[in-house]
Scaffold this motif. Structure first.
Motif, PDB file in Angstrom:
ATOM      1  N   ILE A 119      39.283  56.856 -71.433  1.00 31.19           N
ATOM      2  CA  ILE A 119      38.162  57.320 -72.256  1.00 31.19           C
ATOM      3  C   ILE A 119      37.644  58.652 -71.726  1.00 31.19           C
ATOM      4  O   ILE A 119      37.361  59.568 -72.503  1.00 31.19           O
ATOM      5  N   ASP A 120      37.547  58.777 -70.405  1.00 30.93           N
ATOM      6  CA  ASP A 120      37.112  60.042 -69.810  1.00 30.93           C
ATOM      7  C   ASP A 120      38.086  61.155 -70.163  1.00 30.93           C
ATOM      8  O   ASP A 120      37.682  62.240 -70.565  1.00 30.93           O
ATOM      9  N   TRP A 121      39.379  60.905 -70.027  1.00 32.92           N
ATOM     10  CA  TRP A 121      40.390  61.907 -70.378  1.00 32.92           C
ATOM     11  C   TRP A 121      40.299  62.267 -71.864  1.00 32.92           C
ATOM     12  O   TRP A 121      40.316  63.433 -72.229  1.00 32.92           O
ATOM     13  N   PHE A 122      40.197  61.261 -72.714  1.00 39.02           N
ATOM     14  CA  PHE A 122      40.178  61.463 -74.168  1.00 39.02           C
ATOM     15  C   PHE A 122      38.993  62.327 -74.591  1.00 39.02           C
ATOM     16  O   PHE A 122      39.116  63.156 -75.486  1.00 39.02           O
ATOM     17  N   ASN A 123      37.835  62.156 -73.959  1.00 40.17           N
ATOM     18  CA  ASN A 123      36.636  62.884 -74.355  1.00 40.17           C
ATOM     19  C   ASN A 123      36.409  64.189 -73.609  1.00 40.17           C
ATOM     20  O   ASN A 123      35.777  65.092 -74.149  1.00 40.17           O
ATOM     21  N   HIS A 124      36.904  64.300 -72.366  1.00 41.10           N
ATOM     22  CA  HIS A 124      36.524  65.438 -71.536  1.00 41.10           C
ATOM     23  C   HIS A 124      37.668  66.360 -71.119  1.00 41.10           C
ATOM     24  O   HIS A 124      37.399  67.501 -70.729  1.00 41.10           O
TER      25      HIS A 124
END
Length: 47
Positions: free
Chosen positions: A5-10
């Motif tokens: 989720i962190d990779w996908f958003n940031h």
């Protein structure tokens, strides 16, 4: 899951928004948005 989720958003570069991460695009959008931040600020005074 949290790492994804962190990779996908940031960190993921999104082609539809100029090859920048979605979080960066959202930050730019809100920085340049001139809409009033509160209801009281957007409703004209009756006095």
């Amino acid at each position: 899951m949290a790492e994804y989720i962190d990779w996908f958003n940031h960190r993921r570069l999104h082609g539809e928004i100029g090859l920048i991460p979605p979080a960066e695009h959202e930050d730019v959008l809100y920085r340049h948005n001139t809409v009033a931040t509160t209801v009281a600020a957007s409703v004209p005074s009756l006095h």
